[in-house]
Design a protein around this motif. Structure first.
Motif, PDB file in Angstrom:
ATOM      1  N   SER A  13      -7.696   6.581  -0.659  1.00 20.34           N
ATOM      2  CA  SER A  13      -7.446   5.139  -0.717  1.00 20.34           C
ATOM      3  C   SER A  13      -6.431   4.711   0.322  1.00 20.34           C
ATOM      4  O   SER A  13      -6.560   3.647   0.936  1.00 20.34           O
ATOM      5  CB  SER A  13      -6.968   4.752  -2.121  1.00 20.34           C
ATOM      6  OG  SER A  13      -7.956   5.031  -3.084  1.00 20.34           O
ATOM      7  N   LEU A  14      -5.397   5.529   0.540  1.00 21.93           N
ATOM      8  CA  LEU A  14      -4.427   5.217   1.582  1.00 21.93           C
ATOM      9  C   LEU A  14      -5.108   5.170   2.949  1.00 21.93           C
ATOM     10  O   LEU A  14      -4.839   4.282   3.762  1.00 21.93           O
ATOM     11  CB  LEU A  14      -3.307   6.262   1.585  1.00 21.93           C
ATOM     12  CG  LEU A  14      -2.305   6.177   0.438  1.00 21.93           C
ATOM     13  CD1 LEU A  14      -1.418   7.432   0.426  1.00 21.93           C
ATOM     14  CD2 LEU A  14      -1.435   4.932   0.543  1.00 21.93           C
ATOM     15  N   HIS A  27      -4.717   0.134  -9.006  1.00 20.46           N
ATOM     16  CA  HIS A  27      -4.068  -0.687  -7.986  1.00 20.46           C
ATOM     17  C   HIS A  27      -4.528  -0.275  -6.586  1.00 20.46           C
ATOM     18  O   HIS A  27      -4.380  -1.042  -5.636  1.00 20.46           O
ATOM     19  CB  HIS A  27      -2.550  -0.543  -8.068  1.00 20.46           C
ATOM     20  CG  HIS A  27      -1.962  -1.212  -9.264  1.00 20.46           C
ATOM     21  ND1 HIS A  27      -0.971  -2.171  -9.179  1.00 20.46           N
ATOM     22  CD2 HIS A  27      -2.215  -1.083 -10.582  1.00 20.46           C
ATOM     23  CE1 HIS A  27      -0.642  -2.596 -10.389  1.00 20.46           C
ATOM     24  NE2 HIS A  27      -1.389  -1.937 -11.255  1.00 20.46           N
ATOM     25  N   LEU A  28      -5.069   0.942  -6.460  1.00 22.30           N
ATOM     26  CA  LEU A  28      -5.488   1.455  -5.162  1.00 22.30           C
ATOM     27  C   LEU A  28      -6.997   1.477  -4.982  1.00 22.30           C
ATOM     28  O   LEU A  28      -7.494   1.279  -3.872  1.00 22.30           O
ATOM     29  CB  LEU A  28      -4.953   2.883  -4.968  1.00 22.30           C
ATOM     30  CG  LEU A  28      -3.474   3.021  -4.585  1.00 22.30           C
ATOM     31  CD1 LEU A  28      -3.054   4.483  -4.667  1.00 22.30           C
ATOM     32  CD2 LEU A  28      -3.210   2.474  -3.191  1.00 22.30           C
ATOM     33  N   CYS A  29      -7.748   1.762  -6.036  1.00 23.42           N
ATOM     34  CA  CYS A  29      -9.194   1.897  -5.879  1.00 23.42           C
ATOM     35  C   CYS A  29      -9.890   1.630  -7.203  1.00 23.42           C
ATOM     36  O   CYS A  29      -9.242   1.481  -8.248  1.00 23.42           O
ATOM     37  CB  CYS A  29      -9.556   3.287  -5.357  1.00 23.42           C
ATOM     38  SG  CYS A  29      -9.142   4.642  -6.476  1.00 23.42           S
ATOM     39  N   THR A  44      -5.838   9.107  -4.230  1.00 24.52           N
ATOM     40  CA  THR A  44      -4.736   8.383  -3.593  1.00 24.52           C
ATOM     41  C   THR A  44      -4.779   8.530  -2.079  1.00 24.52           C
ATOM     42  O   THR A  44      -4.649   7.545  -1.340  1.00 24.52           O
ATOM     43  CB  THR A  44      -3.387   8.900  -4.133  1.00 24.52           C
ATOM     44  OG1 THR A  44      -3.330   8.713  -5.549  1.00 24.52           O
ATOM     45  CG2 THR A  44      -2.231   8.158  -3.484  1.00 24.52           C
ATOM     46  N   LEU A  87       0.833  -1.201   0.000  1.00 24.26           N
ATOM     47  CA  LEU A  87       0.000   0.000   0.000  1.00 24.26           C
ATOM     48  C   LEU A  87       0.869   1.252   0.000  1.00 24.26           C
ATOM     49  O   LEU A  87       0.637   2.182  -0.790  1.00 24.26           O
ATOM     50  CB  LEU A  87      -0.910  -0.011   1.230  1.00 24.26           C
ATOM     51  CG  LEU A  87      -1.779   1.223   1.440  1.00 24.26           C
ATOM     52  CD1 LEU A  87      -2.770   1.388   0.300  1.00 24.26           C
ATOM     53  CD2 LEU A  87      -2.512   1.134   2.781  1.00 24.26           C
ATOM     54  N   ASN A 142      -7.549   1.993   3.025  1.00 24.53           N
ATOM     55  CA  ASN A 142      -6.831   0.717   2.954  1.00 24.53           C
ATOM     56  C   ASN A 142      -5.852   0.509   4.100  1.00 24.53           C
ATOM     57  O   ASN A 142      -5.401  -0.609   4.317  1.00 24.53           O
ATOM     58  CB  ASN A 142      -6.114   0.601   1.609  1.00 24.53           C
ATOM     59  CG  ASN A 142      -7.072   0.341   0.467  1.00 24.53           C
ATOM     60  OD1 ASN A 142      -7.957  -0.505   0.583  1.00 24.53           O
ATOM     61  ND2 ASN A 142      -6.939   1.072  -0.613  1.00 24.53           N
ATOM     62  N   GLU A 167       2.546   1.762  -3.351  1.00 25.91           N
ATOM     63  CA  GLU A 167       1.631   2.305  -4.366  1.00 25.91           C
ATOM     64  C   GLU A 167       1.462   3.814  -4.181  1.00 25.91           C
ATOM     65  O   GLU A 167       1.389   4.566  -5.161  1.00 25.91           O
ATOM     66  CB  GLU A 167       0.275   1.602  -4.295  1.00 25.91           C
ATOM     67  CG  GLU A 167       0.305   0.140  -4.699  1.00 25.91           C
ATOM     68  CD  GLU A 167       0.678  -0.062  -6.156  1.00 25.91           C
ATOM     69  OE1 GLU A 167       0.486   0.860  -6.975  1.00 25.91           O
ATOM     70  OE2 GLU A 167       1.192  -1.149  -6.485  1.00 25.91           O
ATOM     71  N   GLY A 168       1.382   4.253  -2.931  1.00 26.44           N
ATOM     72  CA  GLY A 168       1.294   5.676  -2.680  1.00 26.44           C
ATOM     73  C   GLY A 168       2.522   6.422  -3.164  1.00 26.44           C
ATOM     74  O   GLY A 168       2.415   7.497  -3.777  1.00 26.44           O
TER      75      GLY A 168
END
Length: 324
Positions: A149-150, A128-130, A146, A103, A153, A106-107
């Protein structure tokens, strides 16, 4: 006072959780068809082909079989004989279900792409995140997606599996990841899954109810602005249509001093989310701040899970001794 024989089993689960967190930090989540979550996903999809029916009852049966199978496998693995086997099993299961390192990566990837003004690269990576449609998103909306989603997740990929691992060991780890994976596969609103995916979505809400609120509190404690994080969490956390995601996003919004929420597009369907927070919309520079917050919250969750697992095991050992 505990003897050596009674003391050591108390540490089997917490030590396994700690080792699993370390594995996730060192190795991350390899993208491989042989990864246990990917294997489960294929099995669940195959079962769906056999059981699918446009009713809630069919969905309930599908979810029951998948989740019971995962929990049963976890119970069998946890009871395997051998000194240290339980610790190894807990460590591997923890590593398999955690996604904190991936995670954060990806950020960082999104931050790198947007800092270079490479919108196409960022748009390709956002799925990949949402599940939002990234095709028309500009830098500001990609940054907001982003950060949101961070926040969400951090609960789904880190806090929740650690919570269920501390409470229920390997069965809890595997059952939670099964529930969360099913929600991602069939829990969304679409003509095919409106009824069949109902059970997956509702069970995911139940499984994440406590972890999402733990995530909000840990964000308040770990964030750079505790007072604002708590204020926004209390004021705005309930406004999100999800009973859980809003707690995470509101706490992140307050801690980072930004405003989250707005219009999101999913497969041609626009959903308007209430705003949370008092600051400006997040910019590209806020992504790395959100990544740092995710990492600190994840570390705090790991420490809390290890401590909780130890206390739960010690209490259970004390009850067994009193019964004897």
């Amino acid at each position: 006072m505990c003897t050596k024989m009674s003391f050591m089993p108390i540490w089997y689960d917490p030590l396994g959780l700690a080792l699993g967190v370390a594995l996730d930090r060192l190795v991350g989540d390899p993208r491989s068809a042989a990864h246990p979550v990917a294997v489960f996903g294929r099995a669940a999809a195959g079962l769906e082909q056999s059981l699918y029916g446009d009713t809630k009852a069919h969905g309930v049966l599908h979810v029951a079989i998948c989740v019971a199978g995962a929990a049963g496998l976890g119970l069998a693995v946890q009871r395997m004989p051998g000194r240290g086997t339980r610790t190894v099993a807990t460590a591997l299961a923890t590593w398999a279900v955690l996604g904190g390192t991936t995670l954060a990566r990806e950020g960082v990837f999104m931050a790198d792409a947007l800092e270079r003004d490479d919108l196409e690269r960022a748009r390709r990576r956002l799925p990949h995140l949402c599940g939002r449609d990234p095709s028309a998103l500009e830098a500001a909306e990609l940054a907001r997606a982003t950060v949101e989603s961070l926040a969400e997740n951090t609960s789904d990929a880190v806090v929740a599996p650690l919570f269920w691992g501390a409470v229920a060991g390997v069965p809890g780890l595997l059952a939670y990841r099964a529930i969360n994976t099913l929600d991602a596969m069939i829990g969304h609103r679409s003509p095919r899954y409106q009824r069949f995916g109902w059970a997956a979505a509702r069970l995911d809400d139940v499984a994440n109810y406590v972890p999402a609120r733990v995530t909000g509190l840990l964000t308040v404690l770990a964030g750079p602005d505790r007072r604002q994080a708590l204020a926004v969490l209390r004021r705005d956390g309930h406004r999100h249509p999800s009973p859980n995601a809003g707690r995470c996003e509101a706490a992140f919004a307050g801690a980072l001093g930004v405003t989250l929420g707005g219009a999101n597009v999913y497969e041609g369907r626009t959903e308007h989310r209430p705003t949370m927070g008092d600051g400006p919309k997040p910019g590209v520079g806020d992504i790395r701040r959100a990544v740092r917050l995710t990492r600190v919250v994840s570390l705090a969750a790991a420490g809390a899970a290890v401590a909780a697992s130890f206390l739960i095991n010690r209490a259970a050992a004390g009850r067994r001794q009193r019964i004897r």
